[in-house]
Design an enzyme around this catalytic site. Structure first.
Site, mmCIF file in Angstrom:
data_model
loop_
_atom_site.group_PDB
_atom_site.id
_atom_site.type_symbol
_atom_site.label_atom_id
_atom_site.label_comp_id
_atom_site.label_asym_id
_atom_site.label_seq_id
_atom_site.Cartn_x
_atom_site.Cartn_y
_atom_site.Cartn_z
ATOM 1 N N ASP A 27 0.817 -1.215 0.000
ATOM 2 C CA ASP A 27 0.000 0.000 0.000
ATOM 3 C C ASP A 27 0.850 1.265 0.000
ATOM 4 O OD1 ASP A 27 0.839 -0.601 2.620
ATOM 5 O OD2 ASP A 27 -1.164 -1.172 3.257
ATOM 6 N N ASN A 34 -7.981 -3.067 13.970
ATOM 7 C CA ASN A 34 -9.364 -3.290 13.518
ATOM 8 C C ASN A 34 -9.468 -4.471 12.550
ATOM 9 O OD1 ASN A 34 -8.256 -2.327 11.176
ATOM 10 N ND2 ASN A 34 -9.581 -0.533 10.978
ATOM 11 N N HIS A 64 -7.711 -4.959 9.767
ATOM 12 C CA HIS A 64 -7.384 -4.747 8.344
ATOM 13 C C HIS A 64 -6.087 -5.459 7.972
ATOM 14 C CE1 HIS A 64 -5.052 -0.712 9.205
ATOM 15 N NE2 HIS A 64 -4.210 -1.708 9.175
ATOM 16 N N GLU A 99 -9.873 -1.829 4.969
ATOM 17 C CA GLU A 99 -10.563 -1.525 6.211
ATOM 18 C C GLU A 99 -11.849 -2.357 6.325
ATOM 19 O OE1 GLU A 99 -8.755 -0.095 8.178
ATOM 20 O OE2 GLU A 99 -8.342 2.024 7.815
HETATM 21 C C1 F6R Z 1 1.188 -1.853 6.139
HETATM 22 C C2 F6R Z 1 -0.159 -2.404 6.161
HETATM 23 C C3 F6R Z 1 -0.971 -2.464 7.396
HETATM 24 C C4 F6R Z 1 -0.171 -2.753 8.658
HETATM 25 C C5 F6R Z 1 -1.083 -2.682 9.877
HETATM 26 C C6 F6R Z 1 -0.332 -2.941 11.162
HETATM 27 O O1 F6R Z 1 1.752 -1.941 4.836
HETATM 28 O O2 F6R Z 1 -0.619 -2.790 5.148
HETATM 29 O O3 F6R Z 1 -1.960 -3.453 7.254
HETATM 30 O O4 F6R Z 1 0.421 -4.010 8.560
HETATM 31 O O5 F6R Z 1 -1.700 -1.443 9.936
HETATM 32 O O6 F6R Z 1 0.567 -1.897 11.358
HETATM 33 P P1 F6R Z 1 1.687 -2.019 12.460
HETATM 34 O O7 F6R Z 1 2.545 -3.153 12.041
HETATM 35 O O8 F6R Z 1 2.441 -0.718 12.393
HETATM 36 O O9 F6R Z 1 1.002 -2.254 13.744
#
Ligand code: F6R
Length: 260
Positions: free
Chosen positions: A67, A136, A138, A143
């Site tokens: 992303d 959440n 995702h 989301e």
């Molecule tokens: C990042 C991504 C997100 C993260 C998620 C957890 O490229 O796609 O899904 O993996 O938000 O983020 P952290 O690891 O910072 O808790």
């Protein structure tokens, strides 16, 4: 879905790195799917160690990031273009020409998403996708209520994700509202998926995606339908799993089955 519960966050990163290293040794031109954020940092650190000691060569691999924020400057330290370059490509000795991040600065974002999907297809698909999970549920920035069939597209971040990611910025107001993200359908096309999570803040999400019903309210739960998904968590992230003893027993006895 294989669920592996390990004593600490460093064990999580090391095991995930070992799985990736084995794949790349078997297929030096493997296509990797890269996550950003905190969760995969231990994986990248463990891979960097293997590269620096000459035990692993990632120079022939290709990679696609999950992303990117929309509208963030390319040279902003929190653009995923910068993060992937600084935390993955350079320390792991990857070829920058073979590593792509969705173009969140494109004038035509829809066309940029279509080009990204074309790029993944042209590379032969993703061999192993690294994932973290949001509080959440995702994966990528898919989301809650994301379509299970979704492909790379523009999404609006939830306030929860903006608040969670504010730690990377000076304030929550600076976190972009929109992103480009591989879709759940794109992620499900990866031949193998490794999701890592550490810490009690991820416990509810891990319990929901591993043991809850498959529901777009917890987008990571779609991985229950993936033929080769491995969830690697530390004790804290595993703390709300009902069957935690079963997962540990299964993993402890895995070698017994594999060698007989
Ligand atoms: C990042 C991504 C997100 C993260 C998620 C957890 O490229 O796609 O899904 O993996 O938000 O983020 P952290 O690891 O910072 O808790």
């Amino acid at each position: 879905m294989e669920v592996i519960v390990l004593p600490s966050a460093s064990h999580v990163g090391e095991l995930a790195a070992d799985i990736i290293a084995k794949l790349v040794r078997d297929k030096p031109t493997a296509v990797l799917g890269l996550a950003t954020g905190s969760s995969p940092l231990g994986i990248y650190a463990a891979l960097a160690t293997l590269v620096s000691t000459g035990e692993l060569d990632l120079s022939a691999t290709a990679a696609f990031a999950l992303d990117e924020y929309v509208g963030i400057a390319a040279d902003h330290p929190q653009s995923y273009l910068s993060v992937i370059r600084d935390e993955v490509v350079e320390p792991l000795g990857m070829d920058p020409a073979k590593v792509r991040v969705p173009d969140g600065r494109a004038d035509d974002l829809v066309a940029a998403c279509a080009r990204y999907e074309d790029g993944i297809r042209a590379a032969g698909g993703i061999d192993i996708q690294i994932l973290g999970v949001g509080t959440n549920g995702h994966i990528g920035f898919n989301e809650p209520t994301s379509s299970f069939a979704s492909r790379t597209r523009v999404k609006t971040l939830t306030q929860k994700t903006i608040d969670d990611n504010a730690r990377f910025f000076d304030s929550a107001d600076e976190v972009p509202i929109h992103c480009l993200t591989q879709g759940l359908g794109t992620i499900m096309d990866a031949r193998q998926v490794i999701l890592v999570a550490q810490g009690s803040g991820k416990a509810a999400a891990i319990a929901a995606i591993v043991e809850g019903p498959v529901s777009s309210m917890w987008p990571g739960s779609i991985l229950q339908h993936h033929p080769h998904a491995t969830i690697i968590v530390d004790e804290a992230a595993a703390s709300e799993l009902t069957l935690v003893d079963y997962y540990k027993h299964t993993y402890d006895n895995k070698k017994v089955v594999a060698t007989t």
